[in-house]
Design an enzyme around this catalytic site. Structure first.
Site, PDB file in Angstrom:
ATOM      1  N   SER A   4     -22.005   7.119  16.651  1.00  0.00           N
ATOM      2  CA  SER A   4     -22.697   8.324  16.159  1.00  0.00           C
ATOM      3  C   SER A   4     -24.090   8.433  16.757  1.00  0.00           C
ATOM      4  O   SER A   4     -24.717   9.478  16.650  1.00  0.00           O
ATOM      5  CB  SER A   4     -22.756   8.330  14.631  1.00  0.00           C
ATOM      6  OG  SER A   4     -23.061   7.062  14.134  1.00  0.00           O
ATOM      7  N   HIS A  27     -16.417  11.717  18.981  1.00  0.00           N
ATOM      8  CA  HIS A  27     -17.154  11.522  17.728  1.00  0.00           C
ATOM      9  C   HIS A  27     -16.505  12.296  16.583  1.00  0.00           C
ATOM     10  O   HIS A  27     -16.592  13.526  16.512  1.00  0.00           O
ATOM     11  CB  HIS A  27     -18.622  11.967  17.924  1.00  0.00           C
ATOM     12  CG  HIS A  27     -19.496  11.713  16.735  1.00  0.00           C
ATOM     13  ND1 HIS A  27     -20.394  12.633  16.252  1.00  0.00           N
ATOM     14  CD2 HIS A  27     -19.590  10.634  15.922  1.00  0.00           C
ATOM     15  CE1 HIS A  27     -21.011  12.129  15.204  1.00  0.00           C
ATOM     16  NE2 HIS A  27     -20.544  10.923  14.980  1.00  0.00           N
ATOM     17  N   GLU A  74     -16.475  15.890  18.232  1.00  0.00           N
ATOM     18  CA  GLU A  74     -17.343  16.150  19.384  1.00  0.00           C
ATOM     19  C   GLU A  74     -16.836  15.284  20.541  1.00  0.00           C
ATOM     20  O   GLU A  74     -16.727  14.063  20.396  1.00  0.00           O
ATOM     21  CB  GLU A  74     -18.792  15.786  19.052  1.00  0.00           C
ATOM     22  CG  GLU A  74     -19.404  16.674  17.975  1.00  0.00           C
ATOM     23  CD  GLU A  74     -20.826  16.258  17.585  1.00  0.00           C
ATOM     24  OE1 GLU A  74     -21.636  17.145  17.311  1.00  0.00           O
ATOM     25  OE2 GLU A  74     -21.126  15.053  17.543  1.00  0.00           O
ATOM     26  N   ASN A  76     -25.482  15.890  14.382  1.00  0.00           N
ATOM     27  CA  ASN A  76     -26.558  15.066  13.818  1.00  0.00           C
ATOM     28  C   ASN A  76     -27.937  15.491  14.321  1.00  0.00           C
ATOM     29  O   ASN A  76     -28.947  15.200  13.684  1.00  0.00           O
ATOM     30  CB  ASN A  76     -26.314  13.580  14.111  1.00  0.00           C
ATOM     31  CG  ASN A  76     -25.249  13.012  13.181  1.00  0.00           C
ATOM     32  OD1 ASN A  76     -24.990  13.566  12.115  1.00  0.00           O
ATOM     33  ND2 ASN A  76     -24.628  11.927  13.584  1.00  0.00           N
TER      34      ASN A  76
HETATM   35  P1  NAI Z   1     -17.095   0.096   9.254  1.00  0.00           P
HETATM   36  O1  NAI Z   1     -18.108  -0.943   9.005  1.00  0.00           O
HETATM   37  O2  NAI Z   1     -16.384   0.743   8.106  1.00  0.00           O
HETATM   38  O3  NAI Z   1     -15.964  -0.523  10.222  1.00  0.00           O
HETATM   39  C1  NAI Z   1     -16.229  -1.227  11.400  1.00  0.00           C
HETATM   40  C2  NAI Z   1     -15.073  -2.180  11.680  1.00  0.00           C
HETATM   41  O4  NAI Z   1     -15.221  -2.694  12.986  1.00  0.00           O
HETATM   42  C3  NAI Z   1     -15.017  -3.372  10.723  1.00  0.00           C
HETATM   43  O5  NAI Z   1     -13.728  -3.448  10.156  1.00  0.00           O
HETATM   44  C4  NAI Z   1     -15.331  -4.567  11.609  1.00  0.00           C
HETATM   45  O6  NAI Z   1     -14.632  -5.729  11.210  1.00  0.00           O
HETATM   46  C5  NAI Z   1     -14.868  -4.083  12.958  1.00  0.00           C
HETATM   47  N1  NAI Z   1     -15.494  -4.737  14.100  1.00  0.00           N
HETATM   48  C6  NAI Z   1     -16.806  -5.057  14.260  1.00  0.00           C
HETATM   49  N2  NAI Z   1     -16.994  -5.593  15.478  1.00  0.00           N
HETATM   50  C7  NAI Z   1     -15.790  -5.620  16.092  1.00  0.00           C
HETATM   51  C8  NAI Z   1     -15.353  -6.026  17.390  1.00  0.00           C
HETATM   52  N3  NAI Z   1     -16.176  -6.542  18.279  1.00  0.00           N
HETATM   53  N4  NAI Z   1     -14.059  -5.849  17.699  1.00  0.00           N
HETATM   54  C9  NAI Z   1     -13.203  -5.327  16.803  1.00  0.00           C
HETATM   55  N5  NAI Z   1     -13.552  -4.931  15.572  1.00  0.00           N
HETATM   56  C10 NAI Z   1     -14.844  -5.060  15.233  1.00  0.00           C
HETATM   57  O7  NAI Z   1     -17.803   1.177  10.193  1.00  0.00           O
HETATM   58  P2  NAI Z   1     -17.476   2.742  10.322  1.00  0.00           P
HETATM   59  O8  NAI Z   1     -18.231   3.482   9.309  1.00  0.00           O
HETATM   60  O9  NAI Z   1     -16.002   2.918  10.422  1.00  0.00           O
HETATM   61  O10 NAI Z   1     -18.172   3.061  11.736  1.00  0.00           O
HETATM   62  C11 NAI Z   1     -17.582   2.681  12.952  1.00  0.00           C
HETATM   63  C12 NAI Z   1     -18.238   3.466  14.083  1.00  0.00           C
HETATM   64  O11 NAI Z   1     -18.098   4.861  13.843  1.00  0.00           O
HETATM   65  C13 NAI Z   1     -19.734   3.210  14.254  1.00  0.00           C
HETATM   66  O12 NAI Z   1     -20.035   3.256  15.617  1.00  0.00           O
HETATM   67  C14 NAI Z   1     -20.370   4.376  13.522  1.00  0.00           C
HETATM   68  O13 NAI Z   1     -21.642   4.700  14.010  1.00  0.00           O
HETATM   69  C15 NAI Z   1     -19.386   5.487  13.851  1.00  0.00           C
HETATM   70  N6  NAI Z   1     -19.356   6.620  12.917  1.00  0.00           N
HETATM   71  C16 NAI Z   1     -19.422   6.407  11.569  1.00  0.00           C
HETATM   72  C17 NAI Z   1     -19.375   7.488  10.687  1.00  0.00           C
HETATM   73  C18 NAI Z   1     -19.432   7.283   9.207  1.00  0.00           C
HETATM   74  O14 NAI Z   1     -19.721   8.254   8.487  1.00  0.00           O
HETATM   75  N7  NAI Z   1     -19.167   6.103   8.710  1.00  0.00           N
HETATM   76  C19 NAI Z   1     -19.269   8.870  11.198  1.00  0.00           C
HETATM   77  C20 NAI Z   1     -19.130   8.969  12.621  1.00  0.00           C
HETATM   78  C21 NAI Z   1     -19.203   7.870  13.442  1.00  0.00           C
END
Ligand code: NAI
Length: 498
Positions: free
Chosen positions: A124, A145, A157, A195
């Site tokens: 993001s 995104h 996006e 954003n």
């Molecule tokens: P989250 O914390 O819910 O999930 C992340 C997952 O990635 C975890 O299950 C973790 O174990 C895993 N992980 C971490 N490092 C890893 C690696 N090296 N290899 C494989 N798995 C790995 O995070 P979330 O909220 O799903 O965010 C994920 C991405 O999406 C981030 O880049 C965030 O900025 C982006 N994003 C998040 C939004 C939101 O509202 N939560 C909206 C849009 C984008």
């Protein structure tokens, strides 16, 4: 992927958290073979289990047939090793938001996948170009995104970094459509469209409260009732949480090198630091605890309604409003009745001085914002409070009334013009097509208008005047009009003119 059946496509999703799980869900439901991987052992399998439960709930709710749920479930496969993504056509990364972790993953992925496979990031905030920088092939890396929760949010996006090829962009736009999303193409810029563009609505609302012009509840009521926003800016911040919206605001501000248009206020940080995060902690700008009373925003009626009013600004909207409320419009100022005016961008003080009006009797009405339901009024310092009270009582007979402190552009004009201005700036920077800027903010933020549509709703000239006056009176470059807007306003064109 063009011409391929969805069942022939294999998608890899890395990261089985909130976003990765959502992406895997919509992909599997769209008939795409989906492999989900997470570094934490067992996490991918747990998420696949949760997705299966969600499919089952959709079947119960009649939103999916049992057959469709079976097919979708069969499409979903948790994989323990990254190497099991080797034959994927596309891999979407949704792991932790850390550049060094993402670049390490992409380096591993590029050694694994086929030459023609595409690598996308759901980041993001990180530049896609920075994620791609150390790779052998940067042309096949792009941003994809999604918004949270993915199944409910239609927008995606698709971000084109400096080296992303047109073939890759086309394939991801197509994939976005197959996933049931609405793809918009965006340049690789801090905050992308949503954003970045979303900063104006909340930061201008915070600036208004910071200046003591209105309360959060007053601001919210005005934006809901006079512009049709589903949520006021403070309700929205309470919903997303200060722990999410403050860092995003600070990130965008810093990445545009402190552009004052994107500046927040100390109150925003204070809310975060004191744990007043919003709904999730029970207290934000509002009290969300059980039985909490919503604060009243309407001006109190404590005087008889004004019977005769002199109208200084000849706007049909103002005359109609006064007549609807049963007051007599004087042909000449009698020297003792309220004087009503409808300034655009000016505050009551500046309007009184410029027009040689007795500021004690001047009451300003915002007729740029819609006033069918709610009317916003303000008066200069030193105003005759009893006289203002008679105007409040007059309007309160037919409308809800918000009485605010003196401010260039009231509340509605200010916030709407700032949202519109940022949209114009995005158009000027060529971040996306004009239609896509509007579409992205409507879908991504639930706005009733896209920012350029909002500029046209106010009128490009009016939008420009609000900003020009606010900049002049406040001396704050936060209000400097976008050159995109200035040109179109001066030429009498729609803000959406390319
Ligand atoms: P989250 O914390 O819910 O999930 C992340 C997952 O990635 C975890 O299950 C973790 O174990 C895993 N992980 C971490 N490092 C890893 C690696 N090296 N290899 C494989 N798995 C790995 O995070 P979330 O909220 O799903 O965010 C994920 C991405 O999406 C981030 O880049 C965030 O900025 C982006 N994003 C998040 C939004 C939101 O509202 N939560 C909206 C849009 C984008």
């Amino acid at each position: 992927m063009k011409g391929m059946d969805s069942s022939e496509i294999t998608l890899g999703v890395v990261g089985a958290g909130a976003m990765g799980g959502g992406i895997a869900q919509v992909a599997a439901a769209a008939g795409i073979r989906t492999r989900l991987h997470d570094a934490r052992q067992g996490a991918a399998a747990e998420t696949c289990e949760k997705i299966r439960d969600r499919f089952a709930k959709r079947v119960t709710a009649g939103k999916m047939s049992a057959e469709e749920a079976n097919v979708a479930t069969a499409n979903l496969l948790p994989v323990a090793g990254l190497n099991e993504l080797a034959d994927c056509d596309v891999v979407i990364e949704a792991i932790v938001e850390k550049l060094e972790v993402k670049t390490a993953l992409f380096k591993e992925l590029e050694e694994l996948v086929r030459e023609d496979a595409i690598l996308a990031s759901n980041t993001s905030s990180l530049p896609i170009g920075a994620i791609a920088a150390g790779l052998k092939r940067r042309d096949r890396v792009a941003g994809m995104h999604f918004f949270n929760p993915v199944p409910a949010m239609k927008l995606v996006e698709v971000i084109q970094a400096a080296d992303t090829s047109a073939v890759v962009m086309d394939a991801l736009i197509e994939l976005g459509g197959r996933l049931g999303r609405v793809p918009v193409v965006v340049k690789d810029t801090p905050g992308f469209l949503v954003n970045f563009g979303g900063r104006a609505y909340t930061t201008e609302a915070l600036a208004i409260v910071h200046e003591g012009v209105a309360t959060p509840a007053q601001v919210d009521a005005i934006m809901r009732d006079c512009f049709g926003f589903r949520m006021g800016p403070f309700e929205l911040m309470d919903l997303t949480g200060m722990d999410v919206n403050f860092p995003v605001t600070r990130f965008v501000h810093e990445n545009f090198f402190g552009d004052p248009r994107l500046r927040s206020t100390p109150l925003h940080r204070y809310m975060l630091e004191t744990g007043q995060l919003g709904r999730k902690t029970g207290q934000g700008f509002y009290d969300h605890s059980d039985g909490a009373v919503t604060p009243s925003t309407d001006a109190e009626v404590n005087a008889p309604p004004a019977e005769a009013i002199f109208v200084h600004s000849e706007t049909p909207k103002l005359s109609r409003l006064i007549e609807a409320c049963g007051a007599r419009v004087l042909v000449e100022d009698d020297g003792q009745s309220p004087v009503l005016a409808a300034p655009v961008g000016e505050d009551a003080s500046a309007y009184a001085v410029r027009n040689g009006i007795d500021h004690r009797r001047l009451v300003c009405v915002d007729t740029v914002s819609d006033c069918e339901q709610r009317v916003t009024i303000m008066a200069a310092p030193g105003h005759d409070a009893e006289m203002v009270a008679t105007v409040v009582a007059c309007f309160a007979q037919k409308r809800q009334v918000s009485l605010i402190g003196d401010s260039p552009g009231f509340v509605g004009q200010r916030i709407a013009a700032m949202v519109a201005n940022l949209g114009c700036e995005m158009a000027q920077m060529g971040l996306a097509k004009i239609d896509d800027i509007d579409l992205a903010l409507r879908l991504g933020l639930n706005y009733p208008y896209g920012p350029l549509e909002l500029a046209d709703h106010l009128g490009s000239k009016v939008t420009y005047r609000i900003l020009e006056q606010a900049q002049l009176l406040s001396g704050d470059d936060r209000y400097r009009p976008s050159q995109w807007l200035r040109r179109r306003a001066q030429l009498g064109l729609s803000a959406r003119t390319g």
